[in-house]
Enzyme design. Sequence first.
Site, mmCIF file in Angstrom:
data_model
loop_
_atom_site.group_PDB
_atom_site.id
_atom_site.type_symbol
_atom_site.label_atom_id
_atom_site.label_comp_id
_atom_site.label_asym_id
_atom_site.label_seq_id
_atom_site.Cartn_x
_atom_site.Cartn_y
_atom_site.Cartn_z
ATOM 1 N N GLU A 195 1.111 -3.463 -12.274
ATOM 2 C CA GLU A 195 -0.316 -3.362 -11.946
ATOM 3 C C GLU A 195 -1.138 -3.229 -13.224
ATOM 4 O O GLU A 195 -1.412 -2.111 -13.679
ATOM 5 C CB GLU A 195 -0.582 -2.146 -11.039
ATOM 6 C CG GLU A 195 -0.017 -2.297 -9.637
ATOM 7 C CD GLU A 195 -0.581 -1.274 -8.637
ATOM 8 O OE1 GLU A 195 -0.238 -1.402 -7.457
ATOM 9 O OE2 GLU A 195 -1.347 -0.370 -9.034
ATOM 10 N N VAL A 240 0.870 -1.194 0.000
ATOM 11 C CA VAL A 240 0.000 0.000 0.000
ATOM 12 C C VAL A 240 0.902 1.237 0.000
ATOM 13 O O VAL A 240 1.827 1.321 0.808
ATOM 14 C CB VAL A 240 -0.894 0.023 1.267
ATOM 15 C CG1 VAL A 240 -1.801 1.234 1.264
ATOM 16 C CG2 VAL A 240 -1.719 -1.255 1.353
ATOM 17 N N ALA A 241 0.642 2.158 -0.914
ATOM 18 C CA ALA A 241 1.492 3.362 -0.985
ATOM 19 C C ALA A 241 1.434 4.128 0.329
ATOM 20 O O ALA A 241 0.363 4.268 0.939
ATOM 21 C CB ALA A 241 1.052 4.250 -2.133
ATOM 22 N N ASP A 276 -8.270 2.423 -10.876
ATOM 23 C CA ASP A 276 -8.111 0.979 -11.003
ATOM 24 C C ASP A 276 -9.339 0.488 -11.750
ATOM 25 O O ASP A 276 -10.471 0.674 -11.283
ATOM 26 C CB ASP A 276 -8.030 0.313 -9.625
ATOM 27 C CG ASP A 276 -6.749 0.704 -8.887
ATOM 28 O OD1 ASP A 276 -5.816 1.205 -9.536
ATOM 29 O OD2 ASP A 276 -6.696 0.491 -7.662
ATOM 30 N N HIS A 284 -3.485 7.895 -6.428
ATOM 31 C CA HIS A 284 -4.941 7.983 -6.292
ATOM 32 C C HIS A 284 -5.353 9.286 -5.599
ATOM 33 O O HIS A 284 -6.468 9.766 -5.785
ATOM 34 C CB HIS A 284 -5.482 6.782 -5.526
ATOM 35 C CG HIS A 284 -5.540 5.536 -6.358
ATOM 36 N ND1 HIS A 284 -6.522 5.321 -7.289
ATOM 37 C CD2 HIS A 284 -4.721 4.467 -6.429
ATOM 38 C CE1 HIS A 284 -6.310 4.155 -7.896
ATOM 39 N NE2 HIS A 284 -5.221 3.623 -7.382
#
Length: 280
Positions: A251, A188-189, A203, A196
């Site tokens: 991703e 997770v960033a 996504d 985002h």
Amino acid sequence: MSYRKQQRYRTCRGRCGQRRRRFRKTGVRLPAVIIGTVLILILCGRVILTGGIGGITGQAAESQAVETVASPDTSSGQQDSRAARSHQLKNAQEQEWNLLLVNPWNPMPENYEPELTYLRNGQAVDSRCYPELQQMMDDCRAAGFDPLICASYRTMEKQEALFEDKEARLIREGCPENEVEAEAAKVVAYPGTSEHQLGLALDIVDVSYQQLDTEQENTPVQQWLMKNSWKYGFVLRYPTDKSDITGIIYEPWHYRYVGKEAAAEMYENKLCLEEYLGIN
Ligand SMILES: [Zn+2]
């Protein structure tokens, strides 16, 4: 000199100018003129000094920045080089919203709040990319596919919550305390470094297969998006062979709006955003 420093410097010079003009307009008798002149000289001295210090500080910061940027790779490590480049980027980023770089080494600009357009399913995006997103989704559906936007704009609070959830899960799984943060950041960033939060990242999955894993690339929706998203200004942001540069794993569901011109060039030359901006 940073934009903010320039503004501060300008404001200071503006105030100094006003004070001097006001003194010139004042008409008084001779003794008062002498006393006044002495006072004015003292005051002007202070004013000029104050302005001068601001100016010098600004110039020093500017020359320091230029120096840092000019020799990033010779004596420093990769981290320093990236820090220097991120510093270099700050001013340019103020102009080109669609090319704002947010990655593990370049956090969100402070107090960045895009104007949002909400989608029917409650997702939200930066209003400036909404028309092209809508067109892309319409055309994808018209081609016979079934795309679903499962993540879009996130607030800082949301990103923090996601990160904390991940940390809590790792702790439950027995991850050593001193490794929890780094382990969580692999998946997770870290809050403030997720694209985002810009409102320009989405996504998108195929309704028939909604797992966020590499198998997603084989779905009809991804096949169509990978081939066509650039026409609408979107790029597959984290390609499989660019992880070393982007800092993010492959991703095949995360799309980023960069504008049609940049997207076309990036698609044609197989560049990720860092490479396009020349900071890989
Ligand atoms: Zn994403």
